[in-house]
Design a protein around this motif. Structure first.
Motif, PDB file in Angstrom:
ATOM      1  N   LEU A 112       0.728  -1.256   0.069  1.00  0.00           N
ATOM      2  CA  LEU A 112      -0.042  -0.067  -0.028  1.00  0.00           C
ATOM      3  C   LEU A 112       0.993   1.081   0.181  1.00  0.00           C
ATOM      4  CD1 LEU A 112      -3.123  -0.384   2.294  1.00  0.00           C
ATOM      5  CD2 LEU A 112      -3.049  -0.149  -0.275  1.00  0.00           C
ATOM      6  N   GLN A 113       1.802   1.266   0.799  1.00  0.00           N
ATOM      7  CA  GLN A 113       2.708   2.359   0.932  1.00  0.00           C
ATOM      8  C   GLN A 113       3.305   2.949  -0.545  1.00  0.00           C
ATOM      9  OE1 GLN A 113       6.163   3.271   0.893  1.00  0.00           O
ATOM     10  NE2 GLN A 113       5.663   5.493   1.526  1.00  0.00           N
ATOM     11  N   PRO A 114       3.933   1.992  -1.179  1.00  0.00           N
ATOM     12  CA  PRO A 114       4.915   2.288  -2.354  1.00  0.00           C
ATOM     13  C   PRO A 114       3.517   2.806  -3.484  1.00  0.00           C
ATOM     14  CG  PRO A 114       5.097   0.168  -2.009  1.00  0.00           C
ATOM     15  CD  PRO A 114       4.606   0.732  -0.434  1.00  0.00           C
ATOM     16  N   LEU A 115       2.454   2.201  -3.410  1.00  0.00           N
ATOM     17  CA  LEU A 115       1.478   2.440  -4.151  1.00  0.00           C
ATOM     18  C   LEU A 115       0.579   3.914  -4.075  1.00  0.00           C
ATOM     19  CD1 LEU A 115      -0.602  -0.693  -4.721  1.00  0.00           C
ATOM     20  CD2 LEU A 115       0.795   0.246  -6.349  1.00  0.00           C
ATOM     21  N   LEU A 116       0.360   4.145  -2.892  1.00  0.00           N
ATOM     22  CA  LEU A 116      -0.349   5.231  -2.404  1.00  0.00           C
ATOM     23  C   LEU A 116       0.573   6.451  -2.359  1.00  0.00           C
ATOM     24  CD1 LEU A 116      -3.075   3.631   0.221  1.00  0.00           C
ATOM     25  CD2 LEU A 116      -2.979   3.944  -2.056  1.00  0.00           C
ATOM     26  N   SER A 117       1.735   6.286  -2.029  1.00  0.00           N
ATOM     27  CA  SER A 117       2.643   7.522  -1.913  1.00  0.00           C
ATOM     28  C   SER A 117       2.875   8.217  -3.337  1.00  0.00           C
ATOM     29  CB  SER A 117       4.001   7.119  -1.350  1.00  0.00           C
ATOM     30  OG  SER A 117       4.638   6.232  -2.106  1.00  0.00           O
ATOM     31  N   SER A 118       2.817   7.408  -4.225  1.00  0.00           N
ATOM     32  CA  SER A 118       2.900   8.006  -5.665  1.00  0.00           C
ATOM     33  C   SER A 118       1.654   8.675  -6.098  1.00  0.00           C
ATOM     34  CB  SER A 118       3.317   6.788  -6.628  1.00  0.00           C
ATOM     35  OG  SER A 118       2.306   5.865  -6.853  1.00  0.00           O
ATOM     36  N   LEU A 119       0.642   8.503  -5.627  1.00  0.00           N
ATOM     37  CA  LEU A 119      -0.593   9.225  -6.016  1.00  0.00           C
ATOM     38  C   LEU A 119      -0.826  10.845  -5.739  1.00  0.00           C
ATOM     39  CD1 LEU A 119      -3.434   6.845  -4.665  1.00  0.00           C
ATOM     40  CD2 LEU A 119      -2.984   7.408  -7.054  1.00  0.00           C
ATOM     41  N   THR A 120      -1.497  11.587  -6.771  1.00  0.00           N
ATOM     42  CA  THR A 120      -1.440  13.101  -6.286  1.00  0.00           C
ATOM     43  C   THR A 120      -2.307  13.105  -4.860  1.00  0.00           C
ATOM     44  OG1 THR A 120      -1.507  13.548  -8.842  1.00  0.00           O
ATOM     45  CG2 THR A 120      -2.239  14.865  -6.972  1.00  0.00           C
ATOM     46  N   PRO A 121      -1.930  13.849  -4.257  1.00  0.00           N
ATOM     47  CA  PRO A 121      -2.653  14.085  -2.992  1.00  0.00           C
ATOM     48  C   PRO A 121      -4.217  14.647  -3.347  1.00  0.00           C
ATOM     49  CG  PRO A 121      -0.455  15.241  -2.725  1.00  0.00           C
ATOM     50  CD  PRO A 121      -0.743  14.743  -3.929  1.00  0.00           C
ATOM     51  N   GLY A 122      -5.035  13.695  -2.395  1.00  0.00           N
ATOM     52  CA  GLY A 122      -6.519  14.016  -2.539  1.00  0.00           C
ATOM     53  C   GLY A 122      -7.055  13.021  -3.703  1.00  0.00           C
ATOM     54  N   ILE A 123      -6.245  12.199  -4.093  1.00  0.00           N
ATOM     55  CA  ILE A 123      -6.968  11.346  -5.361  1.00  0.00           C
ATOM     56  C   ILE A 123      -7.542  10.370  -4.749  1.00  0.00           C
ATOM     57  CG2 ILE A 123      -6.390   9.674  -7.056  1.00  0.00           C
ATOM     58  CD1 ILE A 123      -6.408  12.515  -8.270  1.00  0.00           C
ATOM     59  N   LEU A 163      -3.404   3.998   5.311  1.00  0.00           N
ATOM     60  CA  LEU A 163      -4.645   4.579   4.542  1.00  0.00           C
ATOM     61  C   LEU A 163      -5.088   5.778   5.288  1.00  0.00           C
ATOM     62  CD1 LEU A 163      -7.044   1.330   4.287  1.00  0.00           C
ATOM     63  CD2 LEU A 163      -5.911   2.685   2.721  1.00  0.00           C
ATOM     64  N   ALA A 164      -4.755   5.850   6.576  1.00  0.00           N
ATOM     65  CA  ALA A 164      -5.022   7.455   7.234  1.00  0.00           C
ATOM     66  C   ALA A 164      -4.028   8.402   6.676  1.00  0.00           C
ATOM     67  CB  ALA A 164      -4.759   7.131   8.672  1.00  0.00           C
ATOM     68  N   ASN A 165      -2.971   7.984   6.375  1.00  0.00           N
ATOM     69  CA  ASN A 165      -2.082   9.107   5.701  1.00  0.00           C
ATOM     70  C   ASN A 165      -2.396   9.467   4.417  1.00  0.00           C
ATOM     71  OD1 ASN A 165      -0.104   8.902   7.829  1.00  0.00           O
ATOM     72  ND2 ASN A 165       1.093   7.316   7.102  1.00  0.00           N
ATOM     73  N   TYR A 166      -2.811   8.513   3.548  1.00  0.00           N
ATOM     74  CA  TYR A 166      -3.273   8.866   2.116  1.00  0.00           C
ATOM     75  C   TYR A 166      -4.599   9.179   1.485  1.00  0.00           C
ATOM     76  CZ  TYR A 166       1.672   7.466   1.941  1.00  0.00           C
ATOM     77  OH  TYR A 166       3.048   7.272   2.136  1.00  0.00           O
ATOM     78  N   LEU A 167      -5.649   8.713   2.394  1.00  0.00           N
ATOM     79  CA  LEU A 167      -6.802   8.744   1.909  1.00  0.00           C
ATOM     80  C   LEU A 167      -7.323  10.250   1.925  1.00  0.00           C
ATOM     81  CD1 LEU A 167      -9.433   7.343   1.224  1.00  0.00           C
ATOM     82  CD2 LEU A 167     -10.168   7.403   3.654  1.00  0.00           C
ATOM     83  N   ALA A 191      -7.512   9.220  12.954  1.00  0.00           N
ATOM     84  CA  ALA A 191      -7.826   9.976  11.557  1.00  0.00           C
ATOM     85  C   ALA A 191      -9.305   9.587  11.078  1.00  0.00           C
ATOM     86  CB  ALA A 191      -6.869   9.653  10.828  1.00  0.00           C
ATOM     87  N   PHE A 192      -9.802   8.665  11.766  1.00  0.00           N
ATOM     88  CA  PHE A 192     -11.061   8.127  11.368  1.00  0.00           C
ATOM     89  C   PHE A 192     -12.187   8.444  12.101  1.00  0.00           C
ATOM     90  CE2 PHE A 192      -8.025   5.733   8.973  1.00  0.00           C
ATOM     91  CZ  PHE A 192      -8.519   5.554   7.547  1.00  0.00           C
ATOM     92  N   LYS A 223     -12.385   9.667   6.905  1.00  0.00           N
ATOM     93  CA  LYS A 223     -11.137  10.403   7.282  1.00  0.00           C
ATOM     94  C   LYS A 223     -11.780  11.704   7.625  1.00  0.00           C
ATOM     95  CE  LYS A 223      -6.634  11.604   6.990  1.00  0.00           C
ATOM     96  NZ  LYS A 223      -6.071  11.613   5.719  1.00  0.00           N
ATOM     97  N   VAL A 224     -11.302  12.220   8.705  1.00  0.00           N
ATOM     98  CA  VAL A 224     -11.462  13.631   9.234  1.00  0.00           C
ATOM     99  C   VAL A 224     -10.544  14.485   9.450  1.00  0.00           C
ATOM    100  CG1 VAL A 224     -13.844  12.862  10.512  1.00  0.00           C
ATOM    101  CG2 VAL A 224     -11.586  12.589  11.586  1.00  0.00           C
ATOM    102  N   LEU A 225     -10.510  15.741   9.687  1.00  0.00           N
ATOM    103  CA  LEU A 225      -9.303  16.780   9.719  1.00  0.00           C
ATOM    104  C   LEU A 225      -8.639  16.586  11.179  1.00  0.00           C
ATOM    105  CD1 LEU A 225     -10.649  20.070   8.198  1.00  0.00           C
ATOM    106  CD2 LEU A 225      -8.329  18.747   7.681  1.00  0.00           C
ATOM    107  N   ASN A 226      -9.439  16.535  12.291  1.00  0.00           N
ATOM    108  CA  ASN A 226      -9.037  16.568  13.598  1.00  0.00           C
ATOM    109  C   ASN A 226      -8.936  15.103  14.079  1.00  0.00           C
ATOM    110  OD1 ASN A 226     -11.498  15.639  14.848  1.00  0.00           O
ATOM    111  ND2 ASN A 226     -12.324  17.726  14.570  1.00  0.00           N
TER     112      ASN A 226
END
Length: 223
Positions: free
Chosen positions: A97-108, A139-143, A171-172, A210-213
């Motif tokens: 997951l980490q190598p896959l999701l880290s290459s995504l544009t943030p917010g995608i 998932l909390a990092n990249y969602l 984060a959730f 996923k929430v802000l706070n």
């Protein structure tokens, strides 16, 4: 197309599944790589995201599956239908997951589903289950903020474990005040879901956002 025969259970801790996948070139995977992304973890034959991709053409869909023959067959179906918003990837989600999701544009990444995962009934095999704290943290990092994770299982102890691991991550926030959702919030049901419902057996569903706070809270869907 002839049915592919594969093993029902695959040990994700086996040596052959220890190497993470390389990041994808998203522009080469999807015709419109800027569309919101839905990742289905443990997609099996991939028919759920196959239908979702046709139902929601303005989304991109990625099915992750550890059994390679199923991925090969699913990508053939995808190609035959000419779907440019769908891709299947052979990988172990617990280390890829980490190598896959880290290459995504943030917010995608805006939606994740984990449905009817292998329960691995024995306590000594619990570490083989897909929803581990590390996966939840990734998932909390990249969602995207406001993005959702939908969980369901016909095994109550697995549903409880998945639910509790997401609830423990600040984060959730859980959506809904009831213990379990009575309906699937998505437009498509999995084959296992339909089969279980037809038998009149219960399905345990939970939705997280996923929430802000970092404050944990319930979100009442009726408000």
């Amino acid at each position: 197309m002839a049915a592919v025969r594969v093993r029902q259970h695959v040990n994700p801790l086996a040596q052959k599944y220890c190497t993470p996948v390389n990041p994808l070139e998203w522009e080469q995977v999807y015709a419109k790589s800027s569309q919101p992304l839905h990742v289905d973890i443990g997609c099996a034959k991939g028919r759920f995201v196959l239908q979702m991709a046709q139902t929601e053409p303005n989304w991109n869909f990625l099915g992750l599956e550890i059994r390679e023959p199923l991925v090969v067959e699913a990508n053939q179906w995808r190609s035959e239908l000419g779907l440019t918003n769908l891709h299947y990837l052979y990988c172990n989600a617990n280390n890829s997951l980490q190598p896959l999701l880290s290459s995504l544009t943030p917010g995608i990444l805006q939606r994740v589903t984990i449905q009817f995962p292998d329960p691995w009934f024995k306590t000594r095999h619990a570490k083989r289950r897909v929803v581990q704290p590390k996966l939840v943290a990734e998932l909390a990092n990249y969602l995207a903020v406001g993005g959702v994770v939908f969980l369901q299982s016909d095994m109550e102890f697995i549903a409880v474990e998945m639910r509790d691991r997401f609830a423990e991550n600040p984060a959730f926030a859980r959506v809904g005040a009831d213990e379990w959702l009575t309906e699937n919030p998505l437009q498509v049901q999995t084959e296992r879901e339909i089969f279980t419902q037809n038998k009149g057996e219960p399905i345990y569903r939970a939705l997280f956002q996923k929430v802000l706070n970092a404050e944990k809270k319930n979100i009442n869907t009726n408000s």
